[in-house]
Write a protein that holds these residues in place. Structure first.
Motif, PDB file in Angstrom:
ATOM      1  N   SER A 177      54.849  46.051  37.476  1.00  0.00           N
ATOM      2  CA  SER A 177      52.971  46.899  38.189  1.00  0.00           C
ATOM      3  C   SER A 177      53.120  47.046  36.714  1.00  0.00           C
ATOM      4  O   SER A 177      51.376  47.812  36.789  1.00  0.00           O
ATOM      5  CB  SER A 177      54.606  48.678  38.686  1.00  0.00           C
ATOM      6  OG  SER A 177      54.814  48.237  39.227  1.00  0.00           O
ATOM      7  N   LYS A 178      53.453  47.699  35.257  1.00  0.00           N
ATOM      8  CA  LYS A 178      52.614  48.171  34.261  1.00  0.00           C
ATOM      9  C   LYS A 178      51.394  47.080  33.915  1.00  0.00           C
ATOM     10  O   LYS A 178      51.091  47.034  33.559  1.00  0.00           O
ATOM     11  CB  LYS A 178      53.922  48.528  33.434  1.00  0.00           C
ATOM     12  CG  LYS A 178      54.947  49.360  33.295  1.00  0.00           C
ATOM     13  CD  LYS A 178      55.668  49.240  32.090  1.00  0.00           C
ATOM     14  CE  LYS A 178      56.455  48.128  31.776  1.00  0.00           C
ATOM     15  NZ  LYS A 178      57.529  48.806  30.572  1.00  0.00           N
ATOM     16  N   LEU A 179      52.226  46.227  33.893  1.00  0.00           N
ATOM     17  CA  LEU A 179      51.685  44.659  33.870  1.00  0.00           C
ATOM     18  C   LEU A 179      50.349  44.720  34.905  1.00  0.00           C
ATOM     19  O   LEU A 179      48.959  43.876  34.335  1.00  0.00           O
ATOM     20  CB  LEU A 179      52.341  43.051  34.458  1.00  0.00           C
ATOM     21  CG  LEU A 179      51.222  41.533  33.595  1.00  0.00           C
ATOM     22  CD1 LEU A 179      51.143  41.466  32.299  1.00  0.00           C
ATOM     23  CD2 LEU A 179      51.914  40.725  34.091  1.00  0.00           C
ATOM     24  N   ILE A 180      50.309  44.585  35.973  1.00  0.00           N
ATOM     25  CA  ILE A 180      49.175  44.877  36.970  1.00  0.00           C
ATOM     26  C   ILE A 180      48.495  45.672  36.760  1.00  0.00           C
ATOM     27  O   ILE A 180      47.027  46.020  36.272  1.00  0.00           O
ATOM     28  CB  ILE A 180      49.474  45.082  38.511  1.00  0.00           C
ATOM     29  CG1 ILE A 180      50.659  43.802  39.162  1.00  0.00           C
ATOM     30  CG2 ILE A 180      48.207  45.278  39.270  1.00  0.00           C
ATOM     31  CD1 ILE A 180      51.222  44.082  40.381  1.00  0.00           C
ATOM     32  N   ALA A 181      48.833  47.194  35.796  1.00  0.00           N
ATOM     33  CA  ALA A 181      47.184  48.080  35.359  1.00  0.00           C
ATOM     34  C   ALA A 181      47.236  48.322  34.188  1.00  0.00           C
ATOM     35  O   ALA A 181      46.364  48.970  33.643  1.00  0.00           O
ATOM     36  CB  ALA A 181      49.076  49.638  35.390  1.00  0.00           C
ATOM     37  N   THR A 182      47.901  47.464  33.699  1.00  0.00           N
ATOM     38  CA  THR A 182      47.315  46.953  31.819  1.00  0.00           C
ATOM     39  C   THR A 182      46.007  45.272  32.078  1.00  0.00           C
ATOM     40  O   THR A 182      45.285  46.474  31.283  1.00  0.00           O
ATOM     41  CB  THR A 182      48.581  46.397  30.711  1.00  0.00           C
ATOM     42  OG1 THR A 182      49.461  47.575  30.867  1.00  0.00           O
ATOM     43  CG2 THR A 182      47.771  46.374  29.545  1.00  0.00           C
ATOM     44  N   ILE A 183      46.447  44.913  33.259  1.00  0.00           N
ATOM     45  CA  ILE A 183      45.163  44.095  32.791  1.00  0.00           C
ATOM     46  C   ILE A 183      43.798  44.254  32.931  1.00  0.00           C
ATOM     47  O   ILE A 183      43.266  43.996  32.311  1.00  0.00           O
ATOM     48  CB  ILE A 183      45.382  42.961  34.370  1.00  0.00           C
ATOM     49  CG1 ILE A 183      46.409  41.816  32.966  1.00  0.00           C
ATOM     50  CG2 ILE A 183      44.534  41.650  34.892  1.00  0.00           C
ATOM     51  CD1 ILE A 183      47.542  41.332  34.801  1.00  0.00           C
ATOM     52  N   PRO A 184      43.634  45.392  34.221  1.00  0.00           N
ATOM     53  CA  PRO A 184      41.653  45.941  34.674  1.00  0.00           C
ATOM     54  C   PRO A 184      41.688  46.266  32.908  1.00  0.00           C
ATOM     55  O   PRO A 184      40.462  45.673  31.872  1.00  0.00           O
ATOM     56  CB  PRO A 184      41.574  46.699  35.266  1.00  0.00           C
ATOM     57  CG  PRO A 184      43.553  46.070  36.000  1.00  0.00           C
ATOM     58  CD  PRO A 184      44.594  45.579  35.104  1.00  0.00           C
ATOM     59  N   TRP A 185      42.624  46.987  31.816  1.00  0.00           N
ATOM     60  CA  TRP A 185      41.638  47.428  30.439  1.00  0.00           C
ATOM     61  C   TRP A 185      41.627  46.503  29.826  1.00  0.00           C
ATOM     62  O   TRP A 185      40.493  46.611  28.799  1.00  0.00           O
ATOM     63  CB  TRP A 185      42.934  48.574  30.310  1.00  0.00           C
ATOM     64  CG  TRP A 185      43.058  49.945  30.186  1.00  0.00           C
ATOM     65  CD1 TRP A 185      43.775  50.238  31.976  1.00  0.00           C
ATOM     66  CD2 TRP A 185      42.169  50.520  31.092  1.00  0.00           C
ATOM     67  NE1 TRP A 185      43.537  50.793  32.562  1.00  0.00           N
ATOM     68  CE2 TRP A 185      42.389  51.461  32.063  1.00  0.00           C
ATOM     69  CE3 TRP A 185      40.848  51.054  31.020  1.00  0.00           C
ATOM     70  CZ2 TRP A 185      42.009  53.292  32.716  1.00  0.00           C
ATOM     71  CZ3 TRP A 185      40.202  52.031  30.796  1.00  0.00           C
ATOM     72  CH2 TRP A 185      40.460  53.562  32.013  1.00  0.00           C
ATOM     73  N   PHE A 186      42.387  45.569  29.748  1.00  0.00           N
ATOM     74  CA  PHE A 186      42.082  43.992  28.605  1.00  0.00           C
ATOM     75  C   PHE A 186      41.131  43.517  29.086  1.00  0.00           C
ATOM     76  O   PHE A 186      40.329  43.012  28.380  1.00  0.00           O
ATOM     77  CB  PHE A 186      43.528  43.393  28.318  1.00  0.00           C
ATOM     78  CG  PHE A 186      44.380  43.937  27.963  1.00  0.00           C
ATOM     79  CD1 PHE A 186      44.741  43.011  26.796  1.00  0.00           C
ATOM     80  CD2 PHE A 186      45.565  44.586  28.345  1.00  0.00           C
ATOM     81  CE1 PHE A 186      45.355  43.868  26.067  1.00  0.00           C
ATOM     82  CE2 PHE A 186      46.797  44.992  27.313  1.00  0.00           C
ATOM     83  CZ  PHE A 186      46.323  44.729  26.530  1.00  0.00           C
ATOM     84  N   ILE A 187      40.692  43.380  30.366  1.00  0.00           N
ATOM     85  CA  ILE A 187      39.127  43.033  30.756  1.00  0.00           C
ATOM     86  C   ILE A 187      37.985  43.831  30.190  1.00  0.00           C
ATOM     87  O   ILE A 187      37.164  43.381  30.085  1.00  0.00           O
ATOM     88  CB  ILE A 187      39.382  42.449  32.259  1.00  0.00           C
ATOM     89  CG1 ILE A 187      41.173  41.243  32.476  1.00  0.00           C
ATOM     90  CG2 ILE A 187      37.722  41.730  32.904  1.00  0.00           C
ATOM     91  CD1 ILE A 187      40.923  41.411  34.209  1.00  0.00           C
ATOM     92  N   ILE A 188      37.960  44.651  30.612  1.00  0.00           N
ATOM     93  CA  ILE A 188      37.462  46.008  30.236  1.00  0.00           C
ATOM     94  C   ILE A 188      37.068  45.185  28.314  1.00  0.00           C
ATOM     95  O   ILE A 188      35.613  45.113  27.803  1.00  0.00           O
ATOM     96  CB  ILE A 188      37.483  47.128  30.410  1.00  0.00           C
ATOM     97  CG1 ILE A 188      37.302  47.197  32.133  1.00  0.00           C
ATOM     98  CG2 ILE A 188      36.450  48.331  30.420  1.00  0.00           C
ATOM     99  CD1 ILE A 188      38.472  48.196  32.547  1.00  0.00           C
ATOM    100  N   VAL A 189      38.743  45.711  27.586  1.00  0.00           N
ATOM    101  CA  VAL A 189      37.972  45.402  26.545  1.00  0.00           C
ATOM    102  C   VAL A 189      37.140  43.712  26.295  1.00  0.00           C
ATOM    103  O   VAL A 189      35.996  44.026  25.276  1.00  0.00           O
ATOM    104  CB  VAL A 189      39.416  45.161  25.994  1.00  0.00           C
ATOM    105  CG1 VAL A 189      38.849  44.915  24.068  1.00  0.00           C
ATOM    106  CG2 VAL A 189      39.694  46.649  25.898  1.00  0.00           C
ATOM    107  N   ALA A 190      37.266  43.191  27.134  1.00  0.00           N
ATOM    108  CA  ALA A 190      36.954  41.905  26.891  1.00  0.00           C
ATOM    109  C   ALA A 190      35.680  41.718  27.205  1.00  0.00           C
ATOM    110  O   ALA A 190      35.008  40.929  25.787  1.00  0.00           O
ATOM    111  CB  ALA A 190      38.537  40.305  27.793  1.00  0.00           C
ATOM    112  N   ILE A 191      35.278  42.361  28.450  1.00  0.00           N
ATOM    113  CA  ILE A 191      33.614  42.747  28.542  1.00  0.00           C
ATOM    114  C   ILE A 191      33.373  43.377  27.143  1.00  0.00           C
ATOM    115  O   ILE A 191      31.965  42.959  26.682  1.00  0.00           O
ATOM    116  CB  ILE A 191      33.893  42.519  30.044  1.00  0.00           C
ATOM    117  CG1 ILE A 191      34.410  42.307  31.218  1.00  0.00           C
ATOM    118  CG2 ILE A 191      32.188  43.091  29.900  1.00  0.00           C
ATOM    119  CD1 ILE A 191      34.543  42.605  32.409  1.00  0.00           C
TER     120      ILE A 191
END
Length: 657
Positions: A177-191
């Motif tokens: 659950s933590k990984l699912i919640a974390t991934i979008p923020w890493f994607i936003i940072v990458a973009i």
């Protein structure tokens, strides 16, 4: 929502919410502050806030990463442990403190510059003494710090009362659950890292809308990464040979001979003397006045009588009425004056590497046997001034608060001692103390029978606008008008004392501003906010004269050399204003991103997105109207900026023995 912010992520949700609320308050406050200057159409305002929200999300995404990594890797069976609570409370408190610090900082920065954080804010991190002292003298710092800490405490208590800490420490959120919640923020940072740039917020022709659309913290780090802009990579260019040919044609007149006419260089011989016009060698004291806009003078309509001395000098000297600064900061003015060069994109050359052993106006004085001195009331470490002036042959006279010169620089440094100081603020000693030091050093130079050139940089006309009490009828620290009037008073006292000296009759005084008091405005470049006064006083055999020709800061010293009838070698872009033909009148204006070329009430503005916008300028209301581009005008503007940048990067500005 539970997938985006599971219970273990409750504090993250609270933190992001607090950030977005503060960002909205800042943006709304700035909108109200500058409402009259904005493009207020519904579509544009809506787009301003939408872009602003997207930049806010991009900004906060970077702040989430350290905590997200902690949440992701911290084992579930340690949730709520002592170490978890210590790290969580400390991290949240520090994060909230940073938010409120930025919140207060944005208001003070906007008040001064009418912009989001930019490269100036980056510089402020380097020169902490002057900046912290200035803030302390300009604002009730204990109250601000107390308010900031109180808001941090209130935020923590409120979040605690709402149960967010309890949710974090009693959570059963698993790794998946933590990984699912974390991934979008890493994607936003990458973009945000790969595809989003701060300049994408510049969607409007209205500068205020663009600044509102930005996020302060994001703008700060964008400036940190991009404070130098290679012209050829970011701006419109023309073939290099064509650019040099155009610039040379502009510089060529009957007095000039290019030393290497077939090379990409502007190095030339200038002849001003003849059998009748013999060269003279008076001392020269140049006073570079901090932030003296033309509109402070009675000559330009000011009715507050805050510059009686300068107004009087203007009527008894060569007075340049239509002169424009090249930039909005002191180091930009110094670049223009000393190097006689159009503004370069990004940082001023004064603050760059490879800024020593350049061909400056000081080199011309050296050719004539002058001693060259740079005077500054603070520590010239600030803004790299000592390195620049010392590395280009000037002796240094400054407050010397402890910062040493670079060991590679061979020059003489003289301190303004404590016993010589009657008043001092964050930026340095008051103007009168500085002028007293100038007089002392002039006495020494006179006794040695060597002509001297003094570059004197003042500080009193700068926030916090403090100065010795009892000198003028406006109380110290009450605002800009008082600082201007004290600046003027100090010049009056300086001239009065200088007249009693044996060297006065053989000394020419040049007075000019480094830049205007404000550069803010709704346009890409607000032309009137570059208009400054310039005076050449006590010039032998010269009747008072007011010159209306459009000219630039870079032209003042080439004009002075011509009045001295000097023959010299030159690598300067400036020209003699007195003999300037109407078709050669022009001015260069800019900030660290925009580069403007002003001529015949038209202005061509270049930016780092390879745009070239052509405007008609209306001086009566300072407005710009977009008009069809004049190709010849555009290419002329490009050629100056392209050549200036090329000469810097290829060492073409260096001294040629």
């Amino acid at each position: 929502m539970n997938k985006i912010f599971p219970s273990r992520f409750a504090l993250l949700k609270a933190y992001i919410s607090l950030f977005l609320i503060l960002s909205f308050i800042i943006r709304l406050s700035f909108l109200i502050w500058n409402f009259s200057e904005l493009d207020k159409s519904g579509f544009t305002l809506g787009k301003t806030f939408l872009i602003g929200f997207l930049f806010d999300v991009a900004t906060i995404s970077f702040f989430t990463i350290p905590y997200l990594i902690y949440l992701l890797l911290f084992p579930k069976h340690f949730y709520g442990s002592i170490i978890d609570k210590i790290i969580t409370y400390f991290g949240f408190s520090l994060g909230v403190l940073i938010l409120f610090f930025s919140f207060f900082g944005e208001f003070t920065f906007w008040e001064e510059f009418q912009r989001r954080y930019n490269f100036i804010a980056v510089d402020y991190l380097i020169y902490t003494y002057e900046v912290v002292e200035n803030i302390n003298e300009s604002y009730p710092l204990p109250i601000l710090i107390s308010a900031m800490l109180a808001l941090v405490l209130i935020s923590i208590v409120l979040v605690y009362k709402l149960g967010y800490f309890g949710k974090v420490f009693t959570s059963e959120t698993n790794f998946t659950s933590k990984l699912i919640a974390t991934i979008p923020w890493f994607i936003i940072v990458a973009i945000s890292t790969l595809f989003i740039t701060n300049k994408q917020a510049d969607f409007s022709n209205n500068r205020y809308n663009n600044e509102l659309a930005k996020a302060g913290i994001y703008s700060f780090f964008a400036a940190f990464r991009n404070n130098e802009l290679p012209y050829n990579e970011f701006y419109k260019i023309i073939p290099k040979e064509a650019a040099y040919k155009s610039v040379k044609a502009s510089l060529l007149d009957s007095n000039n001979t290019f030393i290497n006419p077939n090379k990409n260089a502007i190095y030339r011989t200038i002849l001003n003397s003849d059998s009748i016009s013999k060269a003279i060698k008076p001392n020269v004291i140049f006073i570079c006045i901090e932030s003296l806009s033309a509109n402070f003078l009675k000559e330009f309509g000011n009715t507050n009588n805050i510059t009686p001395t300068i107004d009087s000098l203007a009527n008894n000297s060569l007075f340049f009425k239509n002169l424009f600064a090249t930039g909005t900061r002191t180091v930009r003015g110094m670049e223009a004056i000393t190097l006689s060069i159009p503004p370069t994109a990004g940082r001023s050359i004064v603050k760059r590497k490879e800024n020593q052993e350049l061909f400056t106006i000081g080199e011309v004085f050296k050719q004539k046997g002058y001693e060259r001195n740079f005077f500054y009331g603070g520590d010239g470490y600030f803004d790299n001034m000592n390195t620049f002036f010392g590395g280009n042959g000037f002796n240094i006279v400054d407050r010397g608060r402890g910062f040493l010169l670079d060991k590679s620089i061979s020059t003489t440094r003289t301190n303004i001692e404590d016993a010589e100081v009657t008043f001092e603020n964050a930026w340095g000693v008051c103007d009168m103390d500085l002028y007293n030091k100038v007089i002392k050093e002039a006495d020494k130079a006179h006794n040695s029978s060597k002509p001297f050139f003094d570059f004197v940089m003042t500080t009193s006309n700068h926030k916090p606008y403090t100065y010795p009490t009892g000198k003028i009828d406006i109380p110290s620290g009450t605002g800009r008008n008082g600082a201007v009037k004290y600046t003027d008073y100090a010049i009056a006292q300086f001239i009065k004392k200088a007249k009693q000296k044996p060297w006065f009759h053989n000394t020419v005084f040049v007075i000019m501003s480094d830049h205007c008091a404000s550069s803010a405005g709704r346009w890409e470049l607000d032309v009137k906010n570059y208009h400054i006064p310039a005076i050449i006083f006590n010039l032998p055999n010269q009747q008072p004269k007011k010159i209306d020709k459009l000219a630039s800061q870079i032209d003042v010293f080439p004009t002075l050399f011509a009045t001295f009838n000097w023959d010299y070698t030159s690598n300067l872009f400036g020209q003699n204003i007195l003999t300037m033909l109407p078709n050669k009148e022009r001015a260069f204006i800019g900030n660290y991103r925009k580069l403007g070329y002003l001529k015949d009430k038209k202005v061509l503005i270049l930016d780092e997105q390879k745009n070239a916008n052509f405007y008609s300028w209306n001086p009566s209301d300072n407005s710009l109207k977009l008009v069809p581009t004049d190709k010849k005008f555009k290419n002329k503007a490009i050629s100056f900026y392209e050549v200036a940048d090329d000469l810097y990067r290829t060492n073409g500005l260096k001294i040629k023995e």
